[in-house]
Design an enzyme around this catalytic site. Structure first.
Site, PDB file in Angstrom:
ATOM      1  CG  HIS A  18      -1.692  -0.946   1.310  1.00 34.16           C
ATOM      2  ND1 HIS A  18      -2.234  -1.773   2.520  1.00 34.16           N
ATOM      3  CD2 HIS A  18      -2.813  -1.633   0.483  1.00 34.16           C
ATOM      4  CE1 HIS A  18      -3.082  -2.713   2.310  1.00 34.16           C
ATOM      5  NE2 HIS A  18      -3.520  -2.605   1.102  1.00 34.16           N
ATOM      6  CE  LYS A  42     -12.794  -7.489   1.875  1.00 31.44           C
ATOM      7  NZ  LYS A  42     -11.591  -6.706   1.563  1.00 31.44           N
ATOM      8  NE  ARG A  91      -2.695  -7.450  -4.599  1.00 36.00           N
ATOM      9  CZ  ARG A  91      -3.499  -7.597  -3.439  1.00 36.00           C
ATOM     10  NH1 ARG A  91      -2.862  -7.537  -2.433  1.00 36.00           N
ATOM     11  NH2 ARG A  91      -4.868  -7.438  -3.621  1.00 36.00           N
ATOM     12  CB  SER A 129      -4.387  -6.577   4.266  1.00 38.66           C
ATOM     13  OG  SER A 129      -3.969  -5.441   3.924  1.00 38.66           O
TER      14      SER A 129
HETATM   15  P1  ADP Z   1      -9.829  -3.858  -0.239  1.00 37.06           P
HETATM   16  O1  ADP Z   1     -10.226  -4.723   0.913  1.00 37.06           O
HETATM   17  O2  ADP Z   1     -10.384  -2.767  -1.050  1.00 37.06           O
HETATM   18  O3  ADP Z   1      -9.037  -4.931  -1.549  1.00 37.06           O
HETATM   19  P2  ADP Z   1      -7.154  -3.640   0.238  1.00 37.06           P
HETATM   20  O4  ADP Z   1      -6.673  -3.014   1.665  1.00 37.06           O
HETATM   21  O5  ADP Z   1      -6.690  -5.146   0.650  1.00 37.06           O
HETATM   22  O6  ADP Z   1      -8.565  -3.314   0.409  1.00 37.06           O
HETATM   23  O7  ADP Z   1      -6.401  -3.203  -0.760  1.00 37.06           O
HETATM   24  C1  ADP Z   1      -6.386  -1.681  -1.111  1.00 37.06           C
HETATM   25  C2  ADP Z   1      -5.820  -1.479  -2.671  1.00 37.06           C
HETATM   26  O8  ADP Z   1      -4.482  -1.791  -2.451  1.00 37.06           O
HETATM   27  C3  ADP Z   1      -6.350  -2.516  -3.729  1.00 37.06           C
HETATM   28  O9  ADP Z   1      -6.474  -1.872  -4.827  1.00 37.06           O
HETATM   29  C4  ADP Z   1      -5.221  -3.463  -3.652  1.00 37.06           C
HETATM   30  O10 ADP Z   1      -5.261  -4.131  -4.885  1.00 37.06           O
HETATM   31  C5  ADP Z   1      -4.024  -2.709  -3.564  1.00 37.06           C
HETATM   32  N1  ADP Z   1      -2.911  -3.564  -2.850  1.00 37.06           N
HETATM   33  C6  ADP Z   1      -2.886  -4.134  -1.848  1.00 37.06           C
HETATM   34  N2  ADP Z   1      -1.656  -4.921  -1.614  1.00 37.06           N
HETATM   35  C7  ADP Z   1      -1.105  -4.382  -2.777  1.00 37.06           C
HETATM   36  C8  ADP Z   1       0.324  -4.851  -3.245  1.00 37.06           C
HETATM   37  N3  ADP Z   1       1.105  -5.311  -2.438  1.00 37.06           N
HETATM   38  N4  ADP Z   1       0.740  -3.878  -4.154  1.00 37.06           N
HETATM   39  C9  ADP Z   1      -0.008  -3.083  -4.917  1.00 37.06           C
HETATM   40  N5  ADP Z   1      -1.220  -2.931  -4.469  1.00 37.06           N
HETATM   41  C10 ADP Z   1      -1.675  -3.587  -3.406  1.00 37.06           C
END
Ligand code: ADP
Length: 162
Positions: A18, A42, A91, A129
């Protein structure tokens, strides 16, 4: 009118993936709002307050990054705060499949709201996450995957909270 981009997500918890995305988007926009979306479907591991505190801590040095939260539709939140862009990370192909539909819907219900996608750097594409939560719940050390300024104690059997 400033160019504002919203980075919506669960951030449960924030990862180095992030942070990399936000840093790469900063030169492209006047302001980035990292917004925790409250998703009723969630169950989060960490409280909203805790997630926002970590985000504030990580981006404390950069005045162009703000931290907020929202309920309900992302598009409505963007309209309310005057943001015309959404930031999302890609990703892999499953991210693409999922994000494509959401961005098309947001473009319609958000009156032209555009989603800007940044492809994950190879060194971060395996980080999520979800993986971090599993490591923490299993009592492992998640520090390689989270920003160095935050510390999350390994807590086997950690129970979800709101
Ligand atoms: P959500 O529950 O909306 O998917 P996340 O917090 O898991 O929320 O992710 C938010 C954004 O960050 C998403 O667009 C996800 O693809 C991106 N993201 C998460 N991890 C990575 C990573 N390692 N590299 C690039 N983008 C990421």
């Amino acid at each position: 009118m400033p160019n504002i981009i919203v980075f919506p997500g669960s951030f449960d918890p924030i990862t180095v993936g992030h942070v990399d995305l936000v840093k790469r988007a900063i030169p492209l926009f006047d302001k980035i709002i990292v917004a925790v979306g409250l998703n009723t479907q969630k169950k989060a591991l960490f409280s909203l307050e805790q997630r926002m505190e970590w985000l504030r801590q990580v981006f404390a040095e950069d005045p162009r990054v703000e931290v907020d939260y929202f309920e309900h539709l992302t598009a409505d939140y963007c309209r309310r705060i005057g943001a015309n862009y959404l930031l999302r990370g890609l990703r892999n192909a499953s991210d693409f499949d999922y994000e494509k539909t959401i961005s098309q819907l947001n473009h319609i219900i958000g009156d032209g709201l555009e989603t800007i996608f940044l492809i994950s750097q190879p060194s971060y594409s395996h980080i999520s996450s979800t993986i971090v939560r599993e490591i923490i719940k299993g009592g492992g050390d998640a520090s390689p995957f989270i920003p160095s300024s935050i510390h999350i104690a390994p807590t086997p059997g950690n129970r979800p909270s709101h």
